[in-house]
Design a protein around this motif. Structure first.
Motif, PDB file in Angstrom:
ATOM      1  N   MET A 102       0.834  -1.182   0.000  1.00 19.45           N
ATOM      2  CA  MET A 102       0.000   0.000   0.000  1.00 19.45           C
ATOM      3  C   MET A 102       0.877   1.242   0.000  1.00 19.45           C
ATOM      4  O   MET A 102       1.936   1.259   0.599  1.00 19.45           O
ATOM      5  N   LYS A 103       0.382   2.267  -0.644  1.00 18.12           N
ATOM      6  CA  LYS A 103       1.132   3.513  -0.663  1.00 18.12           C
ATOM      7  C   LYS A 103       1.011   4.223   0.678  1.00 18.12           C
ATOM      8  O   LYS A 103      -0.026   4.163   1.339  1.00 18.12           O
ATOM      9  N   LYS A 104       2.047   4.907   1.054  1.00 19.28           N
ATOM     10  CA  LYS A 104       2.044   5.629   2.315  1.00 19.28           C
ATOM     11  C   LYS A 104       1.603   7.070   2.087  1.00 19.28           C
ATOM     12  O   LYS A 104       1.778   7.629   1.019  1.00 19.28           O
ATOM     13  N   ASN A 105       1.015   7.636   3.121  1.00 23.59           N
ATOM     14  CA  ASN A 105       0.604   9.043   3.165  1.00 23.59           C
ATOM     15  C   ASN A 105      -0.458   9.421   2.138  1.00 23.59           C
ATOM     16  O   ASN A 105      -0.514  10.554   1.681  1.00 23.59           O
ATOM     17  N   ILE A 106      -1.315   8.466   1.729  1.00 25.82           N
ATOM     18  CA  ILE A 106      -2.404   8.825   0.822  1.00 25.82           C
ATOM     19  C   ILE A 106      -3.768   8.699   1.511  1.00 25.82           C
ATOM     20  O   ILE A 106      -4.765   9.148   0.990  1.00 25.82           O
ATOM     21  N   HIS A 107      -3.816   8.095   2.675  1.00 26.12           N
ATOM     22  CA  HIS A 107      -5.071   7.875   3.382  1.00 26.12           C
ATOM     23  C   HIS A 107      -5.385   9.081   4.267  1.00 26.12           C
ATOM     24  O   HIS A 107      -4.492   9.661   4.874  1.00 26.12           O
ATOM     25  N   PRO A 108      -6.657   9.465   4.357  1.00 29.16           N
ATOM     26  CA  PRO A 108      -7.019  10.600   5.206  1.00 29.16           C
ATOM     27  C   PRO A 108      -6.875  10.243   6.685  1.00 29.16           C
ATOM     28  O   PRO A 108      -6.907   9.076   7.072  1.00 29.16           O
ATOM     29  N   ALA A 109      -6.747  11.251   7.499  1.00 34.56           N
ATOM     30  CA  ALA A 109      -6.664  11.038   8.954  1.00 34.56           C
ATOM     31  C   ALA A 109      -8.020  10.560   9.452  1.00 34.56           C
ATOM     32  O   ALA A 109      -9.072  10.980   8.972  1.00 34.56           O
ATOM     33  N   TYR A 110      -8.008   9.666  10.426  1.00 34.85           N
ATOM     34  CA  TYR A 110      -9.233   9.103  10.990  1.00 34.85           C
ATOM     35  C   TYR A 110      -9.324   9.547  12.437  1.00 34.85           C
ATOM     36  O   TYR A 110      -8.413   9.330  13.228  1.00 34.85           O
ATOM     37  N   TYR A 111     -10.464  10.180  12.787  1.00 35.64           N
ATOM     38  CA  TYR A 111     -10.632  10.748  14.123  1.00 35.64           C
ATOM     39  C   TYR A 111     -11.718  10.003  14.884  1.00 35.64           C
ATOM     40  O   TYR A 111     -12.698   9.541  14.307  1.00 35.64           O
ATOM     41  N   ASN A 112     -11.566   9.890  16.185  1.00 32.85           N
ATOM     42  CA  ASN A 112     -12.646   9.474  17.073  1.00 32.85           C
ATOM     43  C   ASN A 112     -13.345  10.763  17.487  1.00 32.85           C
ATOM     44  O   ASN A 112     -12.760  11.609  18.156  1.00 32.85           O
ATOM     45  N   ILE A 113     -14.602  10.924  17.049  1.00 38.77           N
ATOM     46  CA  ILE A 113     -15.285  12.195  17.245  1.00 38.77           C
ATOM     47  C   ILE A 113     -16.579  12.016  18.025  1.00 38.77           C
ATOM     48  O   ILE A 113     -17.036  10.898  18.261  1.00 38.77           O
ATOM     49  N   GLU A 114     -17.160  13.143  18.417  1.00 39.78           N
ATOM     50  CA  GLU A 114     -18.487  13.189  18.994  1.00 39.78           C
ATOM     51  C   GLU A 114     -19.363  14.000  18.043  1.00 39.78           C
ATOM     52  O   GLU A 114     -19.183  15.198  17.888  1.00 39.78           O
ATOM     53  N   ALA A 115     -20.294  13.340  17.371  1.00 36.00           N
ATOM     54  CA  ALA A 115     -21.237  14.015  16.489  1.00 36.00           C
ATOM     55  C   ALA A 115     -22.353  14.580  17.356  1.00 36.00           C
ATOM     56  O   ALA A 115     -22.976  13.861  18.133  1.00 36.00           O
ATOM     57  N   VAL A 116     -22.618  15.871  17.235  1.00 40.66           N
ATOM     58  CA  VAL A 116     -23.585  16.548  18.088  1.00 40.66           C
ATOM     59  C   VAL A 116     -24.840  16.852  17.273  1.00 40.66           C
ATOM     60  O   VAL A 116     -24.776  17.461  16.212  1.00 40.66           O
ATOM     61  N   CYS A 117     -25.994  16.422  17.800  1.00 37.12           N
ATOM     62  CA  CYS A 117     -27.279  16.660  17.142  1.00 37.12           C
ATOM     63  C   CYS A 117     -27.846  17.998  17.603  1.00 37.12           C
ATOM     64  O   CYS A 117     -27.462  18.542  18.636  1.00 37.12           O
ATOM     65  N   ALA A 118     -28.811  18.527  16.838  1.00 37.07           N
ATOM     66  CA  ALA A 118     -29.469  19.778  17.201  1.00 37.07           C
ATOM     67  C   ALA A 118     -30.268  19.636  18.492  1.00 37.07           C
ATOM     68  O   ALA A 118     -30.460  20.608  19.213  1.00 37.07           O
ATOM     69  N   CYS A 119     -30.707  18.415  18.816  1.00 35.03           N
ATOM     70  CA  CYS A 119     -31.469  18.191  20.048  1.00 35.03           C
ATOM     71  C   CYS A 119     -30.562  18.092  21.268  1.00 35.03           C
ATOM     72  O   CYS A 119     -31.033  18.064  22.395  1.00 35.03           O
ATOM     73  N   GLY A 120     -29.247  18.022  21.049  1.00 32.49           N
ATOM     74  CA  GLY A 120     -28.298  17.941  22.155  1.00 32.49           C
ATOM     75  C   GLY A 120     -27.730  16.549  22.370  1.00 32.49           C
ATOM     76  O   GLY A 120     -26.839  16.366  23.203  1.00 32.49           O
ATOM     77  N   ASN A 121     -28.223  15.565  21.658  1.00 31.60           N
ATOM     78  CA  ASN A 121     -27.712  14.205  21.777  1.00 31.60           C
ATOM     79  C   ASN A 121     -26.305  14.124  21.185  1.00 31.60           C
ATOM     80  O   ASN A 121     -26.006  14.748  20.174  1.00 31.60           O
ATOM     81  N   ILE A 122     -25.437  13.376  21.839  1.00 28.79           N
ATOM     82  CA  ILE A 122     -24.062  13.200  21.379  1.00 28.79           C
ATOM     83  C   ILE A 122     -23.860  11.748  20.982  1.00 28.79           C
ATOM     84  O   ILE A 122     -24.179  10.838  21.740  1.00 28.79           O
ATOM     85  N   VAL A 123     -23.338  11.537  19.777  1.00 31.83           N
ATOM     86  CA  VAL A 123     -23.066  10.204  19.262  1.00 31.83           C
ATOM     87  C   VAL A 123     -21.560  10.086  19.066  1.00 31.83           C
ATOM     88  O   VAL A 123     -20.962  10.870  18.339  1.00 31.83           O
TER      89      VAL A 123
END
Length: 69
Positions: A1-22
């Protein structure tokens, strides 16, 4: 596999308009949602089927009449 071509992968918290966090993983650093499973009408069971101008009644009347013949 080629190096440095893949995007960074983050562990995130997706925030909804109702305030729920996923908590999820994404290539985006943050996500803001309009609706989630906690506030969407289909998943909460508050979705209603509206009878627009009696169309459901006319449909049932037409097919019930045909079944009696």
């Amino acid at each position: 596999m080629k190096k440095n071509i893949h995007p960074a992968y983050y562990n995130i918290e997706a925030v909804c308009a109702c305030g729920n966090i996923v908590r999820t993983g994404s290539t985006l650093p943050s996500i803001k949602l309009d609706v989630c499973n906690a506030c969407h009408p289909f998943f909460t069971g508050t979705q209603r089927n509206l009878d627009a101008e009696g169309r459901i009644a006319r449909f049932n009347k037409r097919y019930n009449k045909n079944k009696k013949k």
